[in-house]
Design a protein around this motif. Structure first.
Motif, PDB file in Angstrom:
ATOM      1  N   VAL A   1      -2.248  37.586  15.670  1.00  0.00           N
ATOM      2  CA  VAL A   1      -2.728  36.596  14.697  1.00  0.00           C
ATOM      3  C   VAL A   1      -1.598  36.154  13.785  1.00  0.00           C
ATOM      4  O   VAL A   1      -1.458  34.954  13.467  1.00  0.00           O
ATOM      5  CB  VAL A   1      -3.896  37.180  13.881  1.00  0.00           C
ATOM      6  CG1 VAL A   1      -4.217  36.294  12.684  1.00  0.00           C
ATOM      7  CG2 VAL A   1      -5.128  37.327  14.749  1.00  0.00           C
ATOM      8  N   ARG A   2      -0.759  37.139  13.369  1.00  0.00           N
ATOM      9  CA  ARG A   2       0.378  36.796  12.518  1.00  0.00           C
ATOM     10  C   ARG A   2       1.326  35.842  13.244  1.00  0.00           C
ATOM     11  O   ARG A   2       1.794  34.844  12.683  1.00  0.00           O
ATOM     12  CB  ARG A   2       1.108  38.072  12.109  1.00  0.00           C
ATOM     13  CG  ARG A   2       2.160  37.848  11.033  1.00  0.00           C
ATOM     14  CD  ARG A   2       2.842  39.151  10.647  1.00  0.00           C
ATOM     15  NE  ARG A   2       1.879  40.109  10.093  1.00  0.00           N
ATOM     16  CZ  ARG A   2       1.485  41.204  10.729  1.00  0.00           C
ATOM     17  NH1 ARG A   2       1.950  41.496  11.925  1.00  0.00           N
ATOM     18  NH2 ARG A   2       0.621  42.019  10.172  1.00  0.00           N
ATOM     19  N   LYS A   3       1.561  36.149  14.541  1.00  0.00           N
ATOM     20  CA  LYS A   3       2.427  35.278  15.329  1.00  0.00           C
ATOM     21  C   LYS A   3       1.785  33.912  15.510  1.00  0.00           C
ATOM     22  O   LYS A   3       2.460  32.873  15.418  1.00  0.00           O
ATOM     23  CB  LYS A   3       2.707  35.913  16.691  1.00  0.00           C
ATOM     24  CG  LYS A   3       3.707  35.144  17.546  1.00  0.00           C
ATOM     25  CD  LYS A   3       4.009  35.881  18.828  1.00  0.00           C
ATOM     26  CE  LYS A   3       5.015  35.123  19.655  1.00  0.00           C
ATOM     27  NZ  LYS A   3       4.559  33.760  19.986  1.00  0.00           N
ATOM     28  N   GLU A   4       0.450  33.929  15.780  1.00  0.00           N
ATOM     29  CA  GLU A   4      -0.251  32.660  15.929  1.00  0.00           C
ATOM     30  C   GLU A   4      -0.202  31.854  14.633  1.00  0.00           C
ATOM     31  O   GLU A   4      -0.055  30.625  14.656  1.00  0.00           O
ATOM     32  CB  GLU A   4      -1.708  32.904  16.343  1.00  0.00           C
ATOM     33  CG  GLU A   4      -1.882  33.462  17.757  1.00  0.00           C
ATOM     34  CD  GLU A   4      -1.472  32.468  18.811  1.00  0.00           C
ATOM     35  OE1 GLU A   4      -1.511  31.250  18.521  1.00  0.00           O
ATOM     36  OE2 GLU A   4      -1.106  32.903  19.920  1.00  0.00           O
ATOM     37  N   GLN A   5      -0.325  32.550  13.495  1.00  0.00           N
ATOM     38  CA  GLN A   5      -0.235  31.856  12.215  1.00  0.00           C
ATOM     39  C   GLN A   5       1.146  31.254  12.016  1.00  0.00           C
ATOM     40  O   GLN A   5       1.289  30.119  11.542  1.00  0.00           O
ATOM     41  CB  GLN A   5      -0.564  32.820  11.074  1.00  0.00           C
ATOM     42  CG  GLN A   5      -2.034  33.201  11.009  1.00  0.00           C
ATOM     43  CD  GLN A   5      -2.326  34.214   9.929  1.00  0.00           C
ATOM     44  OE1 GLN A   5      -1.410  34.857   9.390  1.00  0.00           O
ATOM     45  NE2 GLN A   5      -3.591  34.403   9.598  1.00  0.00           N
TER      46      GLN A   5
END
Length: 278
Positions: free
Chosen positions: A135-139
């Motif tokens: 999710v952090r990478k997607e963000q």
């Protein structure tokens, strides 16, 4: 003899004194036992007191014995009740032991379930960590894409301005083209006519062959820019066949003459016709 007599005299004297002392002592210690027995605090009174006390003690002992008997009966009753209660408690204890065994088995099962759920929790925690990282990478990717979107939006807005300018320019050019076409039509000119007399690059097929007259009909005509006197090249499967000279034209077809001097094969219906071969 006088000494012996004197010795006996002295001995007798001493014994007399001793006996006198003893007599005085006996006289001094002599008591009237009747008075002692009958006195107010004498032995008789003491005996009567002791007798009364003994009778009272017997009565007290009888009362105590009766109380003890009642107490023993009550204790036996209480003991029986306690024995019944004990039996009930033992039964409850057995039931409790059975319940405890069941609970222990249930506790063991729950412990195993807890371990399995703990393992599953660890897996889920690891999966959650991985998902959080994802999710952090997607963000981050989203932020990057958002920044790129803003940049592209700015570029698009800029290009929209350019497109609008080009659209305005296109409208102007369309107006000019319309005016030029009106002028060309008024002058009786054909826009398909080549400026240098050469036909435009077109291709078609042989439709009909008149071998006695050495004429063929092709699928391209006046509207394609063909004029009388233009030359056409005929090929089949990439192999050169012959050359044609246009003699008559119609809007969508033309009649051409077969030039024998250029023939390298026999022309057939369906052969490809080109205005030029590079």
């Amino acid at each position: 003899m006088n000494l012996l007599g004197k010795s006996f005299s002295v001995l007798i004297l001493l014994l007399s004194v001793v006996f006198m002392v003893l007599a005085l002592a006996v006289n001094a210690s002599h008591r009237n036992w009747r008075d002692v027995v009958l006195a107010d605090d004498g032995l008789k009174a003491q005996i009567e007191t002791i007798a009364r006390t003994n009778s009272e003690l017997r009565d007290s002992r009888a009362r105590t014995q009766a109380s003890l008997d009642r107490e023993q009966a009550a204790r036996r009753t209480a003991l029986a009740a306690l024995q019944t209660q004990l039996d009930q408690l033992e039964s409850q204890l057995r039931e409790s032991e059975s319940t405890v065994q069941q609970l222990q088995a249930k506790n063991t099962e729950l412990a195993q379930l807890d371990r399995s759920r703990a393992e599953e929790l660890e897996k889920l925690t690891a999966e959650t960590s991985r998902l959080r990282e994802s999710v952090r990478k997607e963000q981050q990717d989203r932020d990057t894409l958002f920044a790129e979107t803003l940049t592209l939006t700015d570029q698009m807005n800029s290009l929209r301005g350019v497109v609008q300018l080009q659209q305005d320019r296109n409208d102007q050019l369309m107006t000019q083209v319309t005016r030029y076409k009106e002028v060309v039509d008024a002058a009786g000119l054909n826009m398909n006519d080549p400026l240098d007399g050469a036909p435009p690059e077109r291709n078609g097929n042989v439709l009909v062959i008149n071998r006695p007259r050495k004429l063929v009909e092709v699928s391209i005509g006046y509207d394609d820019g063909l004029r009388e006197g233009h030359f056409l090249e005929v090929t089949r499967g990439g192999r050169y066949v012959t050359r044609l000279r246009v003699r008559e034209t119609e809007p969508d077809r033309a009649v051409a003459e077969i030039l024998r001097d250029y023939s390298e094969g026999t022309i057939q219906e369906g052969d490809r016709v080109d205005t030029s071969i590079e």
